[in-house]
Design a protein around this motif. Sequence first.
Motif, PDB file in Angstrom:
ATOM      1  N   LEU A 189       0.843  -1.193   0.000  1.00 53.91           N
ATOM      2  CA  LEU A 189       0.000   0.000   0.000  1.00 53.91           C
ATOM      3  C   LEU A 189       0.881   1.247   0.000  1.00 53.91           C
ATOM      4  N   THR A 190       0.556   2.208  -0.871  1.00 54.87           N
ATOM      5  CA  THR A 190       1.310   3.463  -0.947  1.00 54.87           C
ATOM      6  C   THR A 190       0.335   4.626  -1.068  1.00 54.87           C
ATOM      7  N   PRO A 191       0.727   5.815  -0.603  1.00 51.66           N
ATOM      8  CA  PRO A 191      -0.132   6.995  -0.805  1.00 51.66           C
ATOM      9  C   PRO A 191      -0.278   7.305  -2.290  1.00 51.66           C
ATOM     10  N   VAL A 192      -1.406   7.890  -2.638  1.00 49.49           N
ATOM     11  CA  VAL A 192      -1.649   8.274  -4.023  1.00 49.49           C
ATOM     12  C   VAL A 192      -0.782   9.481  -4.364  1.00 49.49           C
ATOM     13  N   GLU A 193      -0.106   9.380  -5.506  1.00 51.62           N
ATOM     14  CA  GLU A 193       0.758  10.472  -5.936  1.00 51.62           C
ATOM     15  C   GLU A 193      -0.063  11.752  -6.117  1.00 51.62           C
ATOM     16  N   GLY A 194       0.480  12.898  -5.604  1.00 51.32           N
ATOM     17  CA  GLY A 194      -0.228  14.175  -5.692  1.00 51.32           C
ATOM     18  C   GLY A 194      -1.104  14.447  -4.504  1.00 51.32           C
ATOM     19  N   ARG A 195      -1.207  13.484  -3.592  1.00 46.99           N
ATOM     20  CA  ARG A 195      -2.027  13.689  -2.388  1.00 46.99           C
ATOM     21  C   ARG A 195      -1.163  13.740  -1.133  1.00 46.99           C
ATOM     22  N   VAL A 196       0.087  14.115  -1.308  1.00 42.31           N
ATOM     23  CA  VAL A 196       1.007  14.325  -0.196  1.00 42.31           C
ATOM     24  C   VAL A 196       1.545  15.756  -0.316  1.00 42.31           C
ATOM     25  N   ALA A 197       1.506  16.526   0.765  1.00 44.27           N
ATOM     26  CA  ALA A 197       1.951  17.923   0.732  1.00 44.27           C
ATOM     27  C   ALA A 197       2.784  18.226   1.961  1.00 44.27           C
ATOM     28  N   SER A 198       3.581  19.317   1.882  1.00 45.38           N
ATOM     29  CA  SER A 198       4.448  19.724   2.993  1.00 45.38           C
ATOM     30  C   SER A 198       4.024  21.105   3.490  1.00 45.38           C
ATOM     31  N   ALA A 199       3.954  21.254   4.822  1.00 44.90           N
ATOM     32  CA  ALA A 199       3.725  22.564   5.443  1.00 44.90           C
ATOM     33  C   ALA A 199       5.097  23.148   5.771  1.00 44.90           C
ATOM     34  N   THR A 200       5.486  24.243   5.077  1.00 43.18           N
ATOM     35  CA  THR A 200       6.860  24.751   5.149  1.00 43.18           C
ATOM     36  C   THR A 200       6.909  26.150   5.764  1.00 43.18           C
ATOM     37  N   ALA A 201       8.090  26.452   6.315  1.00 44.91           N
ATOM     38  CA  ALA A 201       8.334  27.800   6.851  1.00 44.91           C
ATOM     39  C   ALA A 201       8.627  28.754   5.703  1.00 44.91           C
ATOM     40  N   ARG A 202       7.987  29.951   5.729  1.00 49.20           N
ATOM     41  CA  ARG A 202       8.215  30.929   4.668  1.00 49.20           C
ATOM     42  C   ARG A 202       9.451  31.791   4.939  1.00 49.20           C
ATOM     43  N   PHE A 203       9.691  32.071   6.249  1.00 55.86           N
ATOM     44  CA  PHE A 203      10.823  32.917   6.631  1.00 55.86           C
ATOM     45  C   PHE A 203      11.581  32.227   7.757  1.00 55.86           C
ATOM     46  N   PRO A 204      12.876  32.460   7.826  1.00 55.49           N
ATOM     47  CA  PRO A 204      13.642  31.847   8.917  1.00 55.49           C
ATOM     48  C   PRO A 204      13.320  32.489  10.253  1.00 55.49           C
ATOM     49  N   GLY A 205      13.507  31.678  11.311  1.00 50.91           N
ATOM     50  CA  GLY A 205      13.303  32.196  12.653  1.00 50.91           C
ATOM     51  C   GLY A 205      13.027  31.088  13.635  1.00 50.91           C
ATOM     52  N   PRO A 206      12.973  31.441  14.942  1.00 52.52           N
ATOM     53  CA  PRO A 206      12.726  30.421  15.967  1.00 52.52           C
ATOM     54  C   PRO A 206      11.287  29.904  15.917  1.00 52.52           C
ATOM     55  N   ILE A 207      11.162  28.593  16.176  1.00 53.89           N
ATOM     56  CA  ILE A 207       9.837  27.946  16.198  1.00 53.89           C
ATOM     57  C   ILE A 207       9.214  28.187  17.568  1.00 53.89           C
ATOM     58  N   ARG A 208       8.051  28.856  17.598  1.00 45.65           N
ATOM     59  CA  ARG A 208       7.386  29.157  18.863  1.00 45.65           C
ATOM     60  C   ARG A 208       6.359  28.092  19.266  1.00 45.65           C
ATOM     61  N   SER A 209       5.760  27.398  18.300  1.00 45.23           N
ATOM     62  CA  SER A 209       4.795  26.330  18.652  1.00 45.23           C
ATOM     63  C   SER A 209       4.673  25.344  17.496  1.00 45.23           C
ATOM     64  N   LEU A 210       4.393  24.094  17.866  1.00 42.09           N
ATOM     65  CA  LEU A 210       4.057  23.026  16.925  1.00 42.09           C
ATOM     66  C   LEU A 210       2.779  22.383  17.435  1.00 42.09           C
ATOM     67  N   ARG A 211       1.710  22.444  16.665  1.00 43.51           N
ATOM     68  CA  ARG A 211       0.383  22.111  17.187  1.00 43.51           C
ATOM     69  C   ARG A 211      -0.155  20.748  16.722  1.00 43.51           C
ATOM     70  N   ALA A 212       0.609  19.981  16.023  1.00 38.36           N
ATOM     71  CA  ALA A 212       0.140  18.663  15.553  1.00 38.36           C
ATOM     72  C   ALA A 212       1.252  17.641  15.710  1.00 38.36           C
TER      73      ALA A 212
END
Length: 425
Positions: A189-212
């Motif tokens: 079993l594999t994920p369907v191609e095109g249905r995987v995405a990345s949540a990325t940082a737009r600007f550099p800096g310290p990470i204040r929270s990770l909610r998931a």
Amino acid sequence: MTPASAPRPRLAGWMLVLSLFLSACGDGHRDGDGHGHADEEAHTSDEHARAGEHGGRLLEQDGFAVELAIAEDGAPPKYKAWLYRDGEPLPATAGSMQVELERLGGVRERHRLEPQADGSLMAASVVGEPHSFDVEVRANIDGEALRWSYPSYEGRTTIAADVAKASGIRVAPAGPGTIADEHEVQGLLTPVEGRVASATARFPGPIRSLRASVGDAVRAGEPLATIESNLSLSTYTVASPIAGVVTQRNGTVGGMATEGMGLFEIADLSTLWVDLHIFGADAQHIRPGVPVAVTRLSDGATVTTTLERVLPGTATASQSTVARATLDNDDGSWRPGSAVTARITVDLEPVERMVPLAAVQRFRDWDVVFVRVGDTYEVRPLELGKRDGERVQVLSGLDAGAMVVVEQSYLVKADIEKSGASHDH
């Protein structure tokens, strides 16, 4: 018996044993014993039958005797007999005889015996298996009309309806159906191609929270992290680009995010690909559009889908052809990366008669099923044809509509073997 897989096996087994014991105690002549002689007909039983010098059953009346056997000796079984008067052999021409049989269910057949050069009488007709029937022998020896009758059962037993029900014994009529030409293969079993995405940082800096966290279901646009930008010294939110499940989480609170850093990977797992690996010549038979039954190895759960495509080229590591299907996974019970087995159906062939594979047992040298008439069960030797993972074609040995034991057939087999029903040859 110790039915290992019957429903309520211990209770059902003891009920079956108890019922058979009570039946034996209450009926001392279950196979027709103790009838004695009538004016025109002599009754014999397996228990009281004597054997003649050729090994056959000796039937005696008023000084005359017939020794009757079923001769096989590498040839199809046929009735053979020898005649006697006052214990002395008579020539085959001294009499005539025929044997009438009544099988379970009322089917009757007649075998007429003719004189042979070796001094015996023999039928031209074959006695089909099983050799289980009520027998009536009619003979005329030196002008004397003689008649005998007796039961000759093999592969037969009686089980009361309530005991059979409690033991899980179930029957179904034999009839037409479809045999599938199937190929069993392994897959992933594999994920369907095109249905995987990345949540990325737009600007550099310290990470204040990770909610998931990994495994959390998220909505499209749902905030997943906050980062303090080194450029503006203000915080901004990183949101999920799609709805799905978090499959990766990177970084730590207080750590530094770089521009374009992927903080989360989100996959839409509501559908998955099933990549099936097909080896050798089997690949020549696989075409898109055919049914595929996919089985989860962890618990045996099976779903049916359709083969969508056969990929061009060959998988480098396994040197296999990859065929792909899509699997609905709305409940999330199928996990990417899991190994599965699958049955690909490449053809369906209609047959006039078939039975479930679970109904077939080995009995002596035969493949058999057990049929039920009333409370009586009897073996039916079969000639089998094509089969798939669940069914097998019956070429001969079973009438259409016969009530075949399709569940707990091994209980019936064990009871017949315990009864030791004889093969009267």
